[in-house]
Design a protein around this motif. Structure first.
Motif, PDB file in Angstrom:
ATOM      1  N   TYR A  30       0.842  -1.207   0.000  1.00 41.69           N
ATOM      2  CA  TYR A  30       0.000   0.000   0.000  1.00 41.69           C
ATOM      3  C   TYR A  30       0.879   1.260   0.000  1.00 41.69           C
ATOM      4  O   TYR A  30       0.456   2.310  -0.492  1.00 41.69           O
ATOM      5  CB  TYR A  30      -0.945   0.003   1.220  1.00 41.69           C
ATOM      6  CG  TYR A  30      -0.249   0.280   2.521  1.00 41.69           C
ATOM      7  CD1 TYR A  30      -0.187   1.573   3.040  1.00 41.69           C
ATOM      8  CD2 TYR A  30       0.392  -0.739   3.231  1.00 41.69           C
ATOM      9  CE1 TYR A  30       0.490   1.834   4.224  1.00 41.69           C
ATOM     10  CE2 TYR A  30       1.065  -0.483   4.408  1.00 41.69           C
ATOM     11  CZ  TYR A  30       1.106   0.804   4.895  1.00 41.69           C
ATOM     12  OH  TYR A  30       1.790   1.066   6.064  1.00 41.69           O
ATOM     13  N   LEU A  31       2.101   1.146   0.519  1.00 47.54           N
ATOM     14  CA  LEU A  31       3.035   2.275   0.533  1.00 47.54           C
ATOM     15  C   LEU A  31       3.519   2.622  -0.871  1.00 47.54           C
ATOM     16  O   LEU A  31       4.038   3.705  -1.104  1.00 47.54           O
ATOM     17  CB  LEU A  31       4.251   1.937   1.398  1.00 47.54           C
ATOM     18  CG  LEU A  31       4.009   1.814   2.900  1.00 47.54           C
ATOM     19  CD1 LEU A  31       5.198   1.157   3.586  1.00 47.54           C
ATOM     20  CD2 LEU A  31       3.726   3.188   3.504  1.00 47.54           C
ATOM     21  N   ARG A  32       3.366   1.688  -1.789  1.00 47.31           N
ATOM     22  CA  ARG A  32       3.884   1.862  -3.153  1.00 47.31           C
ATOM     23  C   ARG A  32       2.789   2.265  -4.132  1.00 47.31           C
ATOM     24  O   ARG A  32       2.996   2.258  -5.341  1.00 47.31           O
ATOM     25  CB  ARG A  32       4.538   0.552  -3.630  1.00 47.31           C
ATOM     26  CG  ARG A  32       5.594  -0.001  -2.688  1.00 47.31           C
ATOM     27  CD  ARG A  32       6.669   1.021  -2.399  1.00 47.31           C
ATOM     28  NE  ARG A  32       7.780   0.456  -1.628  1.00 47.31           N
ATOM     29  CZ  ARG A  32       8.832   1.169  -1.250  1.00 47.31           C
ATOM     30  NH1 ARG A  32       8.902   2.443  -1.533  1.00 47.31           N
ATOM     31  NH2 ARG A  32       9.810   0.605  -0.563  1.00 47.31           N
ATOM     32  N   SER A  83       7.573  -1.063 -10.212  1.00 48.55           N
ATOM     33  CA  SER A  83       7.100  -2.352 -10.695  1.00 48.55           C
ATOM     34  C   SER A  83       6.879  -3.288  -9.511  1.00 48.55           C
ATOM     35  O   SER A  83       7.708  -3.384  -8.618  1.00 48.55           O
ATOM     36  CB  SER A  83       8.138  -2.941 -11.652  1.00 48.55           C
ATOM     37  OG  SER A  83       7.761  -4.256 -11.980  1.00 48.55           O
ATOM     38  N   VAL A  84       5.740  -3.972  -9.525  1.00 47.29           N
ATOM     39  CA  VAL A  84       5.359  -4.808  -8.391  1.00 47.29           C
ATOM     40  C   VAL A  84       5.233  -6.263  -8.824  1.00 47.29           C
ATOM     41  O   VAL A  84       4.750  -6.564  -9.909  1.00 47.29           O
ATOM     42  CB  VAL A  84       4.011  -4.302  -7.813  1.00 47.29           C
ATOM     43  CG1 VAL A  84       3.373  -5.343  -6.917  1.00 47.29           C
ATOM     44  CG2 VAL A  84       4.228  -3.001  -7.054  1.00 47.29           C
ATOM     45  N   LYS A  85       5.711  -7.147  -7.964  1.00 49.10           N
ATOM     46  CA  LYS A  85       5.432  -8.576  -8.128  1.00 49.10           C
ATOM     47  C   LYS A  85       4.388  -8.915  -7.072  1.00 49.10           C
ATOM     48  O   LYS A  85       4.692  -8.971  -5.884  1.00 49.10           O
ATOM     49  CB  LYS A  85       6.707  -9.391  -7.922  1.00 49.10           C
ATOM     50  CG  LYS A  85       6.504 -10.890  -8.106  1.00 49.10           C
ATOM     51  CD  LYS A  85       7.767 -11.667  -7.760  1.00 49.10           C
ATOM     52  CE  LYS A  85       8.781 -11.604  -8.900  1.00 49.10           C
ATOM     53  NZ  LYS A  85       9.959 -12.458  -8.627  1.00 49.10           N
ATOM     54  N   LEU A  86       3.149  -9.104  -7.521  1.00 50.21           N
ATOM     55  CA  LEU A  86       2.035  -9.306  -6.591  1.00 50.21           C
ATOM     56  C   LEU A  86       1.904 -10.777  -6.238  1.00 50.21           C
ATOM     57  O   LEU A  86       1.805 -11.636  -7.114  1.00 50.21           O
ATOM     58  CB  LEU A  86       0.738  -8.800  -7.229  1.00 50.21           C
ATOM     59  CG  LEU A  86      -0.516  -8.861  -6.356  1.00 50.21           C
ATOM     60  CD1 LEU A  86      -0.422  -7.878  -5.196  1.00 50.21           C
ATOM     61  CD2 LEU A  86      -1.769  -8.568  -7.189  1.00 50.21           C
ATOM     62  N   ILE A 109      -3.606  -2.193 -17.240  1.00 52.28           N
ATOM     63  CA  ILE A 109      -4.611  -1.535 -18.102  1.00 52.28           C
ATOM     64  C   ILE A 109      -5.063  -0.278 -17.362  1.00 52.28           C
ATOM     65  O   ILE A 109      -6.059  -0.295 -16.634  1.00 52.28           O
ATOM     66  CB  ILE A 109      -5.829  -2.448 -18.375  1.00 52.28           C
ATOM     67  CG1 ILE A 109      -5.383  -3.842 -18.818  1.00 52.28           C
ATOM     68  CG2 ILE A 109      -6.742  -1.820 -19.434  1.00 52.28           C
ATOM     69  CD1 ILE A 109      -6.518  -4.837 -18.981  1.00 52.28           C
ATOM     70  N   PRO A 110      -4.314   0.828 -17.520  1.00 48.74           N
ATOM     71  CA  PRO A 110      -4.655   2.046 -16.762  1.00 48.74           C
ATOM     72  C   PRO A 110      -6.052   2.559 -17.116  1.00 48.74           C
ATOM     73  O   PRO A 110      -6.554   2.316 -18.208  1.00 48.74           O
ATOM     74  CB  PRO A 110      -3.588   3.052 -17.218  1.00 48.74           C
ATOM     75  CG  PRO A 110      -2.452   2.221 -17.711  1.00 48.74           C
ATOM     76  CD  PRO A 110      -3.079   0.995 -18.302  1.00 48.74           C
ATOM     77  N   HIS A 111      -6.664   3.247 -16.183  1.00 48.04           N
ATOM     78  CA  HIS A 111      -7.962   3.913 -16.365  1.00 48.04           C
ATOM     79  C   HIS A 111      -9.043   2.965 -16.858  1.00 48.04           C
ATOM     80  O   HIS A 111      -9.800   3.301 -17.767  1.00 48.04           O
ATOM     81  CB  HIS A 111      -7.840   5.093 -17.339  1.00 48.04           C
ATOM     82  CG  HIS A 111      -6.731   6.034 -16.989  1.00 48.04           C
ATOM     83  ND1 HIS A 111      -6.726   6.787 -15.834  1.00 48.04           N
ATOM     84  CD2 HIS A 111      -5.565   6.313 -17.628  1.00 48.04           C
ATOM     85  CE1 HIS A 111      -5.615   7.502 -15.789  1.00 48.04           C
ATOM     86  NE2 HIS A 111      -4.894   7.235 -16.841  1.00 48.04           N
ATOM     87  N   TYR A 148       2.723  -2.527 -13.034  1.00 46.56           N
ATOM     88  CA  TYR A 148       2.832  -1.118 -12.644  1.00 46.56           C
ATOM     89  C   TYR A 148       1.439  -0.526 -12.435  1.00 46.56           C
ATOM     90  O   TYR A 148       1.286   0.565 -11.914  1.00 46.56           O
ATOM     91  CB  TYR A 148       3.626  -0.309 -13.683  1.00 46.56           C
ATOM     92  CG  TYR A 148       3.073  -0.369 -15.088  1.00 46.56           C
ATOM     93  CD1 TYR A 148       2.061   0.507 -15.487  1.00 46.56           C
ATOM     94  CD2 TYR A 148       3.553  -1.285 -16.023  1.00 46.56           C
ATOM     95  CE1 TYR A 148       1.535   0.456 -16.769  1.00 46.56           C
ATOM     96  CE2 TYR A 148       3.039  -1.336 -17.305  1.00 46.56           C
ATOM     97  CZ  TYR A 148       2.035  -0.465 -17.671  1.00 46.56           C
ATOM     98  OH  TYR A 148       1.503  -0.526 -18.936  1.00 46.56           O
ATOM     99  N   HIS A 149       0.416  -1.268 -12.841  1.00 51.24           N
ATOM    100  CA  HIS A 149      -0.958  -0.814 -12.622  1.00 51.24           C
ATOM    101  C   HIS A 149      -1.831  -2.046 -12.397  1.00 51.24           C
ATOM    102  O   HIS A 149      -1.840  -2.969 -13.202  1.00 51.24           O
ATOM    103  CB  HIS A 149      -1.462  -0.027 -13.833  1.00 51.24           C
ATOM    104  CG  HIS A 149      -2.818   0.576 -13.634  1.00 51.24           C
ATOM    105  ND1 HIS A 149      -3.973  -0.168 -13.696  1.00 51.24           N
ATOM    106  CD2 HIS A 149      -3.202   1.844 -13.357  1.00 51.24           C
ATOM    107  CE1 HIS A 149      -5.019   0.631 -13.465  1.00 51.24           C
ATOM    108  NE2 HIS A 149      -4.578   1.844 -13.248  1.00 51.24           N
TER     109      HIS A 149
END
Length: 209
Positions: A30-32, A83-86, A109-111, A148-149
């Motif tokens: 959540y900080l990112r 960049s996140v590795k979820l 897929i932004p927005h 990233y999104h």
């Protein structure tokens, strides 16, 4: 001899406090989140969607939640600052019909709008009611290794008119965005004549519309 049978050498025994702190750190994505650009569609109270992304230790704060407005659907657009590795997700609601029953995850897929949710998600989950934030839904990490999104779509709940979510936990690893590559591109672009620069910009414009 009885003390030895316990099997813990000195310093090996971890107390609950440490374990909780470690677990809390794991849920630190959540900080990112880029809070300025975080969106929650169909939220009843503007800005309330953002409040569900908070420290793991504060997941029990019932004063902070998001409730859907027109129907039971909620859609979060979550841009990250790198960049996140979820690896996992927690979704916490009430122990009643307002708890979301399904979660669909989309990456990069932004927005997204509700129209876009007709697409096939990267992964979808049937959710159980989780009023205390105990259930962790593991993602297929290979599909979520360069995010990233993140878009999270909650299409339905357990029968109520509206959906309520108190906390969403995101677990994973974060890598800083590589800004230097951008600098190099800019440098090359400025070395070209002006008309070439326009051509380089146009494809992005097409992509956005």
């Amino acid at each position: 001899g009885a003390a030895m049978a316990h099997g813990h050498g000195p310093g090996r025994c971890r107390c609950c406090g440490e374990e909780a702190a470690e677990r809390g750190a794991a849920w630190g994505l959540y900080l990112r989140i880029d809070r300025q650009r975080l969106q929650c569609l169909n939220e009843r109270r503007e800005g309330s969607g953002a409040t569900v992304f908070r420290p793991w230790e504060e997941r029990g704060d019932r004063s902070q939640f998001v409730e859907s407005d027109d129907d039971e659907e909620l859609l979060f657009n979550i841009p990250f600052t790198g960049s996140v590795k979820l690896k996992g997700v927690i979704v916490m609601g009430e122990d009643d019909g307002t708890h979301p029953a399904e979660m669909r995850l989309f990456r990069n897929i932004p927005h997204m709008s509700f129209d876009d949710t007709a697409k096939e998600p990267e992964q979808s989950f049937s959710l159980s009611r989780d009023p205390s934030g105990q259930l962790e839904y593991p993602t297929k990490v290979a599909r979520f290794s360069n995010v990233y999104h993140l878009s999270m779509h909650f299409p339905k709940n357990f029968g109520a008119e509206t959906t309520k979510i108190f906390y969403i936990g995101l677990k994973g690893e974060w890598t800083e965005a590589h800004r230097h590559e951008v600098t190099i591109c800019n440098y090359e672009a400025s070395a070209n004549p002006a008309d070439h620069k326009l051509e380089q910009i146009t494809p992005q414009t097409h992509f956005i519309s």
